[in-house]
Design an enzyme around this catalytic site. Structure first.
Site, PDB file in Angstrom:
ATOM      1  N   HIS A 122     -34.297 -18.858   0.999  1.00 43.28           N
ATOM      2  CA  HIS A 122     -35.513 -18.476   1.728  1.00 43.28           C
ATOM      3  C   HIS A 122     -36.739 -18.897   0.948  1.00 43.28           C
ATOM      4  O   HIS A 122     -36.750 -18.868  -0.280  1.00 43.28           O
ATOM      5  CB  HIS A 122     -35.551 -16.978   2.022  1.00 43.28           C
ATOM      6  CG  HIS A 122     -35.339 -16.101   0.814  1.00 43.28           C
ATOM      7  ND1 HIS A 122     -34.094 -15.864   0.288  1.00 43.28           N
ATOM      8  CD2 HIS A 122     -36.215 -15.424   0.037  1.00 43.28           C
ATOM      9  CE1 HIS A 122     -34.210 -15.072  -0.756  1.00 43.28           C
ATOM     10  NE2 HIS A 122     -35.488 -14.785  -0.942  1.00 43.28           N
TER      11      HIS A 122
ATOM     12  N   HIS B 177     -40.593 -17.858   0.446  1.00 44.25           N
ATOM     13  CA  HIS B 177     -41.640 -16.870   0.683  1.00 44.25           C
ATOM     14  C   HIS B 177     -42.949 -17.619   0.901  1.00 44.25           C
ATOM     15  O   HIS B 177     -43.307 -18.494   0.098  1.00 44.25           O
ATOM     16  CB  HIS B 177     -41.859 -15.985  -0.549  1.00 44.25           C
ATOM     17  CG  HIS B 177     -40.730 -15.081  -0.913  1.00 44.25           C
ATOM     18  ND1 HIS B 177     -40.715 -13.747  -0.596  1.00 44.25           N
ATOM     19  CD2 HIS B 177     -39.582 -15.313  -1.603  1.00 44.25           C
ATOM     20  CE1 HIS B 177     -39.617 -13.190  -1.072  1.00 44.25           C
ATOM     21  NE2 HIS B 177     -38.910 -14.115  -1.697  1.00 44.25           N
TER      22      HIS B 177
HETATM   23  P1  AMP Z   1     -35.867 -12.456  -3.028  1.00 33.71           P
HETATM   24  O1  AMP Z   1     -36.179 -11.495  -4.138  1.00 33.71           O
HETATM   25  O2  AMP Z   1     -36.547 -13.788  -3.216  1.00 33.71           O
HETATM   26  O3  AMP Z   1     -34.377 -12.580  -2.776  1.00 33.71           O
HETATM   27  O4  AMP Z   1     -36.568 -11.844  -1.746  1.00 33.71           O
HETATM   28  C1  AMP Z   1     -35.901 -11.158  -0.745  1.00 33.71           C
HETATM   29  C2  AMP Z   1     -36.950 -10.698   0.229  1.00 33.71           C
HETATM   30  O5  AMP Z   1     -36.313 -10.344   1.434  1.00 33.71           O
HETATM   31  C3  AMP Z   1     -37.749  -9.463  -0.230  1.00 33.71           C
HETATM   32  O6  AMP Z   1     -39.136  -9.807  -0.275  1.00 33.71           O
HETATM   33  C4  AMP Z   1     -37.450  -8.420   0.836  1.00 33.71           C
HETATM   34  O7  AMP Z   1     -38.552  -7.611   1.162  1.00 33.71           O
HETATM   35  C5  AMP Z   1     -37.023  -9.286   2.009  1.00 33.71           C
HETATM   36  N1  AMP Z   1     -36.112  -8.648   2.959  1.00 33.71           N
HETATM   37  C6  AMP Z   1     -34.938  -8.043   2.680  1.00 33.71           C
HETATM   38  N2  AMP Z   1     -34.355  -7.592   3.812  1.00 33.71           N
HETATM   39  C7  AMP Z   1     -35.185  -7.933   4.824  1.00 33.71           C
HETATM   40  C8  AMP Z   1     -35.148  -7.742   6.232  1.00 33.71           C
HETATM   41  N3  AMP Z   1     -34.128  -7.112   6.834  1.00 33.71           N
HETATM   42  N4  AMP Z   1     -36.173  -8.214   6.978  1.00 33.71           N
HETATM   43  C9  AMP Z   1     -37.206  -8.855   6.384  1.00 33.71           C
HETATM   44  N5  AMP Z   1     -37.296  -9.077   5.049  1.00 33.71           N
HETATM   45  C10 AMP Z   1     -36.305  -8.608   4.280  1.00 33.71           C
END
Ligand code: AMP
Ligand code: ZN
Length: 141
Positions: A102, A104
């Site tokens: 993903h 951001h």
């Molecule tokens: P990372 O630390 O780069 O793996 O970021 C994971 C991101 O996913 C975090 O910013 C979370 O807030 C986001 N996240 C986790 N579950 C969900 C969800 N169901 N819907 C939207 N964002 C999510």
């Protein structure tokens, strides 16, 4: 499209859990981060499950990142942000929590107080050359 049953982003892709989806194409999805660092913080993901960037075929990555100019432009214009950070974590050491690639997109405004440690160091004599040659050699393999 390959999915992984316990992956939260695959569950969003397959409609098992809800998300605020801002963009959906044949192979990509963008939705608002559930824990936003800023208004409009958005995640861009491939619909197929790849744990990290290195697991993605280059053409799939190219298609995914091709959405960034229009998507970031829309987010900036809607939020009024004057800049954005693109953050892509790989591995737990780098802060990756969800093992599904993903990007951001984090809208930024002057003085918003968001920030991260940028503890710039310096190389000991010879280290940059050695690293440079080792990386060039690794790329040839
Ligand atoms: P990372 O630390 O780069 O793996 O970021 C994971 C991101 O996913 C975090 O910013 C979370 O807030 C986001 N996240 C986790 N579950 C969900 C969800 N169901 N819907 C939207 N964002 C999510
Ligand atoms: Zn997944």
């Amino acid at each position: 499209m390959s999915t992984s049953p316990n992956c939260p982003f695959c569950r969003i892709v397959t409609g098992q859990i809800p998300a605020a989806v801002v963009l959906a194409t044949d192979d990509a999805l963008a939705f608002l981060d559930i824990g936003p660092l800023a208004d409009g913080h958005t995640l861009l993901v491939p619909k197929s499950h790849y744990p990290t960037l290195g697991d993605m075929p280059p053409d799939a990555l190219q298609r995914l990142t091709g959405h960034l100019p229009a998507l970031t432009g829309a987010i900036m214009s809607v939020t009024g942000a004057s800049g954005f950070n693109l953050l892509q974590n790989n591995g737990s050491a780098a802060g990756q929590v969800v093992d599904h690639v993903h990007f951001h997109i984090i809208p930024r405004t002057e003085g918003d107080g968001l920030g991260f440690r940028w503890n710039a160091g310096s190389y000991a004599p010879g280290r940059a050359d050695a690293l440079c040659q080792a990386i060039q050699a690794a790329l040839r393999h």
